[in-house]
Motif scaffolding. Structure first.
Motif, PDB file in Angstrom:
ATOM      1  N   GLU A 111      52.879  55.213   4.299  1.00 52.75           N
ATOM      2  CA  GLU A 111      53.879  56.251   4.554  1.00 52.75           C
ATOM      3  C   GLU A 111      55.252  55.601   4.547  1.00 52.75           C
ATOM      4  N   ASN A 137      61.501  54.578   8.845  1.00 51.35           N
ATOM      5  CA  ASN A 137      60.207  54.693   9.531  1.00 51.35           C
ATOM      6  C   ASN A 137      59.082  54.624   8.505  1.00 51.35           C
ATOM      7  N   LYS A 138      58.186  53.669   8.717  1.00 51.48           N
ATOM      8  CA  LYS A 138      57.094  53.459   7.771  1.00 51.48           C
ATOM      9  C   LYS A 138      55.782  53.255   8.521  1.00 51.48           C
ATOM     10  N   VAL A 139      54.687  53.437   7.801  1.00 53.86           N
ATOM     11  CA  VAL A 139      53.361  53.102   8.316  1.00 53.86           C
ATOM     12  C   VAL A 139      52.684  52.243   7.262  1.00 53.86           C
ATOM     13  N   ALA A 185      52.801  51.487  12.731  1.00 58.71           N
ATOM     14  CA  ALA A 185      54.029  52.245  12.457  1.00 58.71           C
ATOM     15  C   ALA A 185      55.227  51.389  12.832  1.00 58.71           C
ATOM     16  N   SER A 227      59.640  51.046  12.987  1.00 52.53           N
ATOM     17  CA  SER A 227      60.956  51.677  12.987  1.00 52.53           C
ATOM     18  C   SER A 227      61.985  50.577  12.766  1.00 52.53           C
ATOM     19  N   THR A 253      48.845  52.303  15.369  1.00 50.77           N
ATOM     20  CA  THR A 253      48.435  53.703  15.454  1.00 50.77           C
ATOM     21  C   THR A 253      46.923  53.868  15.354  1.00 50.77           C
TER      22      THR A 253
END
Length: 210
Positions: free
Chosen positions: A95, A100-102, A123, A125, A137
């Protein structure tokens, strides 16, 4: 009537501002190292990778000579972690929402009597170019969260390498009480290896600028 331009006063003002900035940075660094023992502080200043903490609460520190952009690029190179981190077999961003990424990765957990592959999603930031906060997560352990920070040790330059203090803070809880001691021992060894690998990669990329 216009006042004559005074180069001397301008130079003195700039010099004073630079001196003040240097003193502020020096004080910030002393504060950042203050939580370490005097021996570990010396180790960081001499270029060693230092890890402090126990039972799931850890702080790692190291000094590298690089630009903030290169250090940042290494820390956020989630798609290529497996190329330079020793315990990562696969890693990819799943993502991407700007800052902001995962990403998910397969970590290889090795001990004297077993090897285990552990999937994990994290995740992040990002606050460019100073801080990356992260939190697990999903994964096999109960929780993992922390941050990376990049702090200049001299007046920052956009394109010239300077000394940077990189700090890694992490809190990890395996959850399962039956193997907590074993887990922490493995994690502590892995953490030091990870920090050393990141330092090596930053140095490698920095050397390519020359």
């Amino acid at each position: 009537m216009n006042q004559p331009f005074n180069r001397g006063k301008l130079f003195t003002g700039l010099l004073s501002a630079m001196t003040l900035a240097t003193l502020m940075i020096s004080n910030d660094v002393s504060a950042a190292l203050g939580q370490l023992t005097s021996q570990k502080q010396v180790g960081v200043r001499e270029g060693q990778v230092v890890v402090a903490g126990t039972k799931g609460q850890y702080t790692g520190k190291m000094i590298v000579r690089s630009t903030k952009a290169i250090a940042w690029a290494v820390l956020t190179d989630y798609d290529n972690y497996e190329k330079f981190l020793p315990d990562v077999e696969e890693s990819r961003v799943i993502e991407n929402n700007g800052n902001n990424k995962v990403f998910e990765q397969i970590k290889v957990i090795q001990a004297a009597i077993f090897t285990r592959k552990s999937p994990i999603r994290i995740a992040v930031s990002e606050t460019y170019p100073n801080k990356i906060s992260f939190k697990m997560t999903s994964g096999e352990i109960q929780s993992l969260q922390g941050s990376w920070t990049i702090q200049p040790l001299s007046v920052a330059s956009e394109d010239q390498p300077i000394q940077l203090l990189i700090t890694h803070q992490v809190t990890v809880d395996p959850g399962n009480k039956s193997w907590r001691g074993i887990f922490y021992g493995i994690y502590e060894d892995s953490l030091e290896d990870t920090l050393q690998a990141i330092k090596t990669e930053i140095n490698r990329r920095s050397s390519m600028m020359k």
